[in-house]
Design an enzyme around this catalytic site. Structure first.
Site: not given
Ligand code: URA
Ligand code: CA
Length: 433
Positions: A82, A161, A168, A187
Site C-alpha cells: 500500500h 471505514d 471525518r 482495507k
Molecule cells: N487514507 C485512508 O485510506 N484513510 C485515511 O484515514 C486517510 C487516508
C-alpha cells in the site's frame, strides 16, 4: 452500553475495551449510532489518541463491518503493498509483475478514486481491451496460474471505514494518526492480505508533508499489522518531487514497461526494488533482503518481469503487444515543451502542484463524475539537482488541446531553478519494522 458514556470515557483519556469498540463500529454501521455522537467520539480520539490495543481493535472491527475477501485458495503467502499516495507514483504497475515474476502471488484489489491521475485500474485500462470485471473464482485461478491478477474493489468492503472517513472529512478529524492508520490497515486486511508492505510518502505531494508525522504513521500501521497477525513493514519515501518522469495514465504504463525492462527512471526502479525486496522477504521466497534484491534485478534483466506483465494483460483481455510496441497505447495529439527560461540547477519541483497541472489536462478526476483522458499528462525531462540551460525542455506536456497556457503557468510556478548547484533529495528516508 450507552454511546454517551463511551464518548465521555474517551474524552477523559481512558482506554476503550474491545467490546466497546466493536459495539461502536457495529452500531454506527447499522445506523443505530448517529453521526453527531460519532463525530464527538472522533474528536475525542483526535485529542486523546488511542492505545496500540485500541487501534488494533478498531481496525478489526472495521474489517468485520463488511465483506472480507478469502484468498485461502491461493497458494503461498499473499503480500499486499500500500502506498499512501503521491504524484506520478507508478510503483504498483511495476511491483505487481516484478514480484510475481519471482513467484510471489499478487492478488490485487484496486480502485479508481480521485486524484491527479487515475487509480491503478484507470492506468491499466489504457491498455486496449484490458478489464478488471472478472469473477472472484477467475481472479483466484489467474493468481494461481500467473501469480498476478487485478480485480475491481468489492462494493461492501469496510463500510464502517467508508462512513467514518466521510464523517471525518467534514468534522476536521481526518488528520489523526490512530484513525488514519486503522482506516488504511482495515482495507488491506479485508482485502485478504497475509502480510503488508507500506510505502509511506513524505513531502509536498504526500498526504503527510512532515517527516516525523510520516514516521509516526508508519510505526502506527506496522504496530497494528503485527498485533493482528499480519507481518507488516514500512518505508518512508520521498514525495517532495514526483516519482519517476511520467504523470498520466498511459504515460505511466509506458514508464512501467520501461522500468520492468531495466530502462526506467532510476528513482522509480530503486523504490520498486526496495519495496519488492520486502514483499519477497515477507512472502518467504528469499531468506534475506540481499537475496530478494538479486532475484528482482535478475528478472528485470532477463525479460521475465516484462513477460509476466504481458501474460497478465492478455489474461484480462488486454493487448499484450503494447509491451513491445508502447506506441499502441493512447497518445495525445499535441506534445508541447516547457522550456527553461534561465540557466542553473533545478532546486524544486513541487509534487502536488505538478499533479494539479496534470489534472488540468484531464489526467485525473476532480469529482467522481469527471471523465478521465488516458492519453494526456506530463513527462518531466529534469529532476531536482539536474543542471539546465535556457531553452532546455523541463517538461513535455502531452495534451489533447492546443492551448496549454494554464498548464504552463502552473508548471512554471511549481519548478524553481537556482544558480547554485543543488543535491537531489534522498529517496528513502527510513525503514520501519
Ligand atoms: N487514507 C485512508 O485510506 N484513510 C485515511 O484515514 C486517510 C487516508
Ligand atoms: Ca511516474
Amino acid at each position: 452500553m450507552r454511546m454517551v458514556d463511551l464518548i465521555e470515557k474517551k474524552r477523559d483519556g481512558h482506554e476503550l475495551t474491545k467490546e466497546e469498540i466493536h459495539h461502536i463500529i457495529k452500531g454506527y454501521t447499522a445506523g443505530d449510532i448517529p453521526d453527531y455522537q460519532m463525530s464527538a467520539l472522533t474528536m475525542a480520539i483526535y485529542f486523546q489518541g488511542m492505545t496500540d490495543q485500541e487501534r488494533a481493535e478498531l481496525t478489526m472491527a472495521m474489517v468485520h463491518s463488511g465483506d472480507t475477501i478469502d484468498l485461502g485458495e491461493i497458494k503461498g503467502i499473499k503480500v499486499d503493498k500500500h502506498s499512501t499516495g503521491g504524484v506520478g507514483d507508478t510503483t504498483t504497475l511495476v511491483l505487481g509483475p516484478l514480484v510475481a515474476a519471482v513467484g510471489v502471488p499478487v492478488a490485487k484489489m484496486s480502485g479508481r478514486g480521485l486524484g491527479h491521475t487515475g487509480g491503478t485500474i484507470d492506468k491499466l485500462e489504457s491498455v486496449p481491451g484490458f478489464h478488471v470485471e472478472i469473477e472472484n473464482k477467475q481472479f483466484i485461478d489467474l493468481v494461481n496460474k500467473n501469480k498476478l491478477a487485478v480485480i475491481g474493489q468489492s462494493g461492501n468492503l469496510t463500510p464502517a471505514d467508508k462512513n467514518l472517513y466521510a464523517l471525518r472529512d467534514v468534522t476536521a478529524t481526518v488528520n489523526s494518526i490512530p484513525l488514519i492508520a486503522s482506516s488504511i490497515m482495515s482495507k488491506k486486511i479485508a482485502a485478504g492480505a497475509n502480510a503488508i508492505v507500506l510505502d509511506v510518502k513524505t513531502g509536498a505531494g504526500a498526504f503527510m508533508k512532515d517527516l516525523d508525522d510520516s514516521k509516526e504513521l508508519a510505526k502506527a500501521m506496522v504496530d497494528i499489522g503485527n498485533l493482528v497477525g499480519r507481518r507488516t513493514m514500512a518505508i518512508i519515501s520521498d514525495m517532495s518531487q514526483p516519482l519517476g518522469y511520467a504523470i498520466g495514465n498511459a504515460l505511466e504504463v509506458k514508464e512501467a514497461i520501461d522500468t520492468l525492462s531495466g530502462k526506467g527512471p532510476k528513482d522509480l526502479e530503486e523504490l520498486c526494488i526496495t519495496l519488492g525486496s520486502y514483499m519477497v522477504l515477507l512472502a518467504e521466497k528469499a531468506n534475506s533482503l540481499e537475496e530478494a534484491r538479486t532475484m528482482l534485478v535478475e528478472v528485470m534483466n532477463n525479460g521475465k518481469a516484462l513477460e509476466t506483465l504481458k501474460t497478465f494483460l492478455v489474461a484480462q483481455g488486454g493487448d499484450g503487444t503494447v509491451v513491445d510496441q508502447p506506441e499502441k497505447l493512447p497518445e495525445a495529439r499535441f506534445k508541447i515543451e516547457l522550456q527553461a527560461q534561465e540557466d542553473g540547477y533545478v532546486s524544486e519541483i513541487i509534487a502536488d502542484s505538478v499533479g494539479t497541472a496534470a489534472m488540468l489536462l484531464g489526467a485525473g478526476r476532480a469529482t467522481k463524475e469527471s471523465q478521465i483522458d488516458l492519453a494526456v499528462g506530463l513527462v518531466l525531462n529534469k529532476k531536482v539537482g539536474d543542471s539546465v540551460k535556457t531553452g532546455d525542455s523541463l517538461v513535455t506536456i502531452h495534451s489533447n488541446r492546443e492551448n496549454v497556457d494554464d498548464v504552463k503557468n502552473k508548471l512554471f510556478s511549481s519548478i524553481s531553478i537556482s544558480s547554485n548547484a543543488v543535491k537531489a533529495p534522498e529517496l528513502i528516508y527510513a525503514t520501519v519494522e
